[in-house]
Write a protein that holds these residues in place. Sequence first.
Motif, PDB file in Angstrom:
ATOM      1  N   ASP A   2      44.776 -22.683  30.183  1.00  0.00           N
ATOM      2  CA  ASP A   2      45.760 -21.606  28.363  1.00  0.00           C
ATOM      3  C   ASP A   2      44.634 -21.252  28.499  1.00  0.00           C
ATOM      4  OD1 ASP A   2      46.695 -25.128  29.054  1.00  0.00           O
ATOM      5  OD2 ASP A   2      44.667 -25.697  27.145  1.00  0.00           O
ATOM      6  N   SER A   3      43.834 -20.475  28.321  1.00  0.00           N
ATOM      7  CA  SER A   3      42.703 -19.079  28.471  1.00  0.00           C
ATOM      8  C   SER A   3      43.712 -17.947  29.702  1.00  0.00           C
ATOM      9  CB  SER A   3      41.656 -19.320  29.007  1.00  0.00           C
ATOM     10  OG  SER A   3      40.749 -20.202  28.629  1.00  0.00           O
ATOM     11  N   PHE A   4      44.194 -17.997  30.500  1.00  0.00           N
ATOM     12  CA  PHE A   4      44.988 -17.351  31.307  1.00  0.00           C
ATOM     13  C   PHE A   4      45.857 -16.667  30.392  1.00  0.00           C
ATOM     14  CE2 PHE A   4      42.698 -18.560  35.486  1.00  0.00           C
ATOM     15  CZ  PHE A   4      41.818 -17.939  35.876  1.00  0.00           C
ATOM     16  N   ASP A   5      46.704 -17.714  30.168  1.00  0.00           N
ATOM     17  CA  ASP A   5      47.839 -17.902  29.361  1.00  0.00           C
ATOM     18  C   ASP A   5      47.731 -16.688  28.096  1.00  0.00           C
ATOM     19  OD1 ASP A   5      49.446 -18.860  31.263  1.00  0.00           O
ATOM     20  OD2 ASP A   5      49.406 -20.947  30.209  1.00  0.00           O
ATOM     21  N   TYR A  20      35.760 -13.843  34.447  1.00  0.00           N
ATOM     22  CA  TYR A  20      36.816 -14.037  34.452  1.00  0.00           C
ATOM     23  C   TYR A  20      38.006 -13.385  34.699  1.00  0.00           C
ATOM     24  CZ  TYR A  20      40.605 -15.471  30.871  1.00  0.00           C
ATOM     25  OH  TYR A  20      41.533 -15.789  30.408  1.00  0.00           O
ATOM     26  N   ALA A  21      37.598 -11.763  34.815  1.00  0.00           N
ATOM     27  CA  ALA A  21      38.399 -10.890  34.582  1.00  0.00           C
ATOM     28  C   ALA A  21      39.166 -11.285  36.190  1.00  0.00           C
ATOM     29  CB  ALA A  21      37.934  -9.571  34.277  1.00  0.00           C
ATOM     30  N   LEU A  22      38.352 -11.330  37.046  1.00  0.00           N
ATOM     31  CA  LEU A  22      38.474 -11.866  38.885  1.00  0.00           C
ATOM     32  C   LEU A  22      39.315 -12.800  38.795  1.00  0.00           C
ATOM     33  CD1 LEU A  22      38.650 -11.439  41.768  1.00  0.00           C
ATOM     34  CD2 LEU A  22      36.755 -12.839  41.854  1.00  0.00           C
ATOM     35  N   ALA A  23      39.242 -14.167  37.740  1.00  0.00           N
ATOM     36  CA  ALA A  23      40.073 -14.785  37.545  1.00  0.00           C
ATOM     37  C   ALA A  23      41.374 -14.658  37.378  1.00  0.00           C
ATOM     38  CB  ALA A  23      39.441 -16.498  37.931  1.00  0.00           C
ATOM     39  N   GLU A  24      41.143 -14.197  36.307  1.00  0.00           N
ATOM     40  CA  GLU A  24      42.456 -14.008  35.663  1.00  0.00           C
ATOM     41  C   GLU A  24      43.679 -12.231  36.475  1.00  0.00           C
ATOM     42  OE1 GLU A  24      43.202 -11.545  30.596  1.00  0.00           O
ATOM     43  OE2 GLU A  24      41.800 -10.940  32.710  1.00  0.00           O
ATOM     44  N   CYS A  25      43.204 -11.684  36.905  1.00  0.00           N
ATOM     45  CA  CYS A  25      43.966 -11.309  37.413  1.00  0.00           C
ATOM     46  C   CYS A  25      45.196 -11.927  39.348  1.00  0.00           C
ATOM     47  CB  CYS A  25      43.174 -10.287  38.485  1.00  0.00           C
ATOM     48  SG  CYS A  25      42.264  -8.720  36.663  1.00  0.00           S
ATOM     49  N   LEU A  26      43.655 -13.074  39.475  1.00  0.00           N
ATOM     50  CA  LEU A  26      44.405 -13.767  40.390  1.00  0.00           C
ATOM     51  C   LEU A  26      45.553 -13.793  39.966  1.00  0.00           C
ATOM     52  CD1 LEU A  26      41.037 -14.584  42.217  1.00  0.00           C
ATOM     53  CD2 LEU A  26      42.587 -12.739  42.813  1.00  0.00           C
ATOM     54  N   TYR A  27      45.351 -14.876  38.563  1.00  0.00           N
ATOM     55  CA  TYR A  27      46.465 -16.004  38.265  1.00  0.00           C
ATOM     56  C   TYR A  27      47.538 -14.465  38.260  1.00  0.00           C
ATOM     57  CZ  TYR A  27      47.712 -18.837  34.909  1.00  0.00           C
ATOM     58  OH  TYR A  27      49.022 -20.064  34.137  1.00  0.00           O
ATOM     59  N   ALA A  28      47.364 -13.766  37.775  1.00  0.00           N
ATOM     60  CA  ALA A  28      48.644 -12.620  37.044  1.00  0.00           C
ATOM     61  C   ALA A  28      49.252 -12.466  37.794  1.00  0.00           C
ATOM     62  CB  ALA A  28      47.947 -11.920  35.986  1.00  0.00           C
ATOM     63  N   PHE A  74      42.986 -16.114  18.468  1.00  0.00           N
ATOM     64  CA  PHE A  74      44.036 -15.305  19.693  1.00  0.00           C
ATOM     65  C   PHE A  74      45.263 -16.260  19.385  1.00  0.00           C
ATOM     66  CE2 PHE A  74      41.236 -12.963  21.789  1.00  0.00           C
ATOM     67  CZ  PHE A  74      41.997 -12.603  23.491  1.00  0.00           C
ATOM     68  N   PRO A  75      46.403 -16.041  20.295  1.00  0.00           N
ATOM     69  CA  PRO A  75      47.004 -17.064  20.640  1.00  0.00           C
ATOM     70  C   PRO A  75      46.532 -18.562  21.181  1.00  0.00           C
ATOM     71  CG  PRO A  75      47.416 -15.197  22.206  1.00  0.00           C
ATOM     72  CD  PRO A  75      46.250 -15.152  21.211  1.00  0.00           C
ATOM     73  N   GLY A  76      47.216 -19.740  19.997  1.00  0.00           N
ATOM     74  CA  GLY A  76      46.821 -21.023  20.942  1.00  0.00           C
ATOM     75  C   GLY A  76      45.370 -21.845  19.692  1.00  0.00           C
ATOM     76  N   VAL A  77      44.305 -20.154  19.390  1.00  0.00           N
ATOM     77  CA  VAL A  77      43.765 -20.662  18.690  1.00  0.00           C
ATOM     78  C   VAL A  77      43.868 -21.357  17.398  1.00  0.00           C
ATOM     79  CG1 VAL A  77      41.008 -20.051  17.818  1.00  0.00           C
ATOM     80  CG2 VAL A  77      42.236 -19.989  20.329  1.00  0.00           C
ATOM     81  N   ASP A  78      43.288 -22.001  16.534  1.00  0.00           N
ATOM     82  CA  ASP A  78      42.993 -22.179  14.802  1.00  0.00           C
ATOM     83  C   ASP A  78      41.179 -22.256  14.589  1.00  0.00           C
ATOM     84  OD1 ASP A  78      45.614 -22.506  14.337  1.00  0.00           O
ATOM     85  OD2 ASP A  78      44.813 -24.676  15.012  1.00  0.00           O
ATOM     86  N   ILE A  79      41.798 -21.321  13.257  1.00  0.00           N
ATOM     87  CA  ILE A  79      39.767 -21.294  13.083  1.00  0.00           C
ATOM     88  C   ILE A  79      39.604 -21.756  11.779  1.00  0.00           C
ATOM     89  CG2 ILE A  79      38.482 -19.062  12.726  1.00  0.00           C
ATOM     90  CD1 ILE A  79      39.813 -17.623  14.436  1.00  0.00           C
ATOM     91  N   ARG A  80      38.780 -22.247  11.021  1.00  0.00           N
ATOM     92  CA  ARG A  80      38.089 -22.629   9.558  1.00  0.00           C
ATOM     93  C   ARG A  80      36.536 -22.212  10.307  1.00  0.00           C
ATOM     94  NH1 ARG A  80      40.560 -28.798   8.604  1.00  0.00           N
ATOM     95  NH2 ARG A  80      42.706 -28.220   8.504  1.00  0.00           N
ATOM     96  N   ILE A  81      36.321 -21.899   8.485  1.00  0.00           N
ATOM     97  CA  ILE A  81      34.870 -22.166   8.386  1.00  0.00           C
ATOM     98  C   ILE A  81      34.567 -22.862   7.883  1.00  0.00           C
ATOM     99  CG2 ILE A  81      33.470 -20.842   7.209  1.00  0.00           C
ATOM    100  CD1 ILE A  81      34.659 -18.706   9.462  1.00  0.00           C
TER     101      ILE A  81
END
Length: 469
Positions: A140-143, A170-178, A290-297
């Motif tokens: 989900d984070s990669f997407d 994370y950058a390494l894994a994200e590139c491997l995924y993409a 971010f895409p897929g994220v909801d934020i509340r305070i």
Amino acid sequence: MPFLDRLQRWADDRPDDTAVVVAGAHLTWSGLRDRAAALVPSAPAVTVLSEHNSIRFAVAFAAAVAGERQCAVLDPAWPQQLREAIATQIARTSPDPTQVPPTGTGLADGPPGASFLIGLTSGTTSVPKAFTRSRQSWQDSFDASIEFFGLHQEDKTLAPGPLAASLNLYALAECLYAGAEFHTLEHFDVGAAHAAVSHDGITRLVLVPTMLRLLSERGLAGGVDASGIRSIICAGSKLDARTLEAARRWAPNATLFEYYGASELSFVSGAALPPGEPVEPGGTAIGRPFPGVDIRILDDDGTELPDGGDGNICVRSGMVSNGYLWGDDGHALRCFNGWYTVGDQGFLSGGTLHMLGRRSDMIITAGTNVYPHEVEMALASVPGVAAAVAAGRADDLRGKRVVAAVVPSHGGITATALKAGIEDVLARNKRPLEYFALTELPLTDRGKISRQLLLDWMDQNDPRIRRLG
């Protein structure tokens, strides 16, 4: 699937294309797949990986998360005693090997809901907290990050920091995924990073602001051409005015991304700063969700606060970690009916998140709550200030008093100029009572600001700091 299924795909489709480059050493997609696959049969249920940047690191990490295996990545710069204590703790919390089902001998991803990564909060004197992440949370984070940052297969990403740090791992894994080429260095070195930018066709940088400033300012002085860089992703702290200006001059075609996130929450909010677009100096805004994220305070009782109200930044997304293996004090990661927070404070204004800082960093001075981040952003907007750090110093009358130190951008700077510069930006009861000049920023070994180190320098009359009259 975090990335192994994708790795198999790229190795089949583009076997001889470059996947990973470390300090000039290249590894193809098929080479990465084959070398990792050869390690899988002997890989334990839980691998403790503590190595400096190398091709071997990428291979070992891929093998360590195959099947239902888990991997804990430790900073090799941590003291050996600390690393041994963490390894012992992991062994204690790991399942009994005789009760663990076979994890398979192939290089393939395990079930989406299964944990695969044991993350560790940074620490040098005590055993850090440990949390786990599921394979699905990273997918989900990669997407989300690929969509937000616009990562493409033709991109060449340089993450010059240590792979043991979550940003670079994370950058390494994200590139491997993409399916995108990933570059790093044996250790951070400005000259080596410039050489990669100049000769390897780097189009994308992932780094912390202090590294970006060094690369930008020395790149401008040395005539290093960074016009081919199309995106710069910064994390760790908000970009100050000097870093932003230098980066835009050095990499004129790059969109600068800054975002807020936490190891336990993943991505929360972010903003893209296209080339030439004006930015409000001294602001606390850190973009939209971010895409897929909801934020509340929410307040401490879990009640939602109105627009503009300060409180806990709480998120709901599929990217949140599973929780802690150990070290949970009940406050580090809290949940209010499905809304998670790590205690960072902020507010929403028109859908934009404003970051005030960690509650633990908050300075209570004469009954007023002051977040160092607010003070630092205000001072960073003053002409002649390259960077600023604020902290709370013990005070018999107020409990603590706000103090601030700045790195001048050129020549000298006076306390009078600093006071005048923030008059219209910062409320009177939040302004520093003492000002100092720094020859360098007080940084941890990972390049993050250390407010405690700043206070230590003050108490010790360190030559890197002097009081401004």
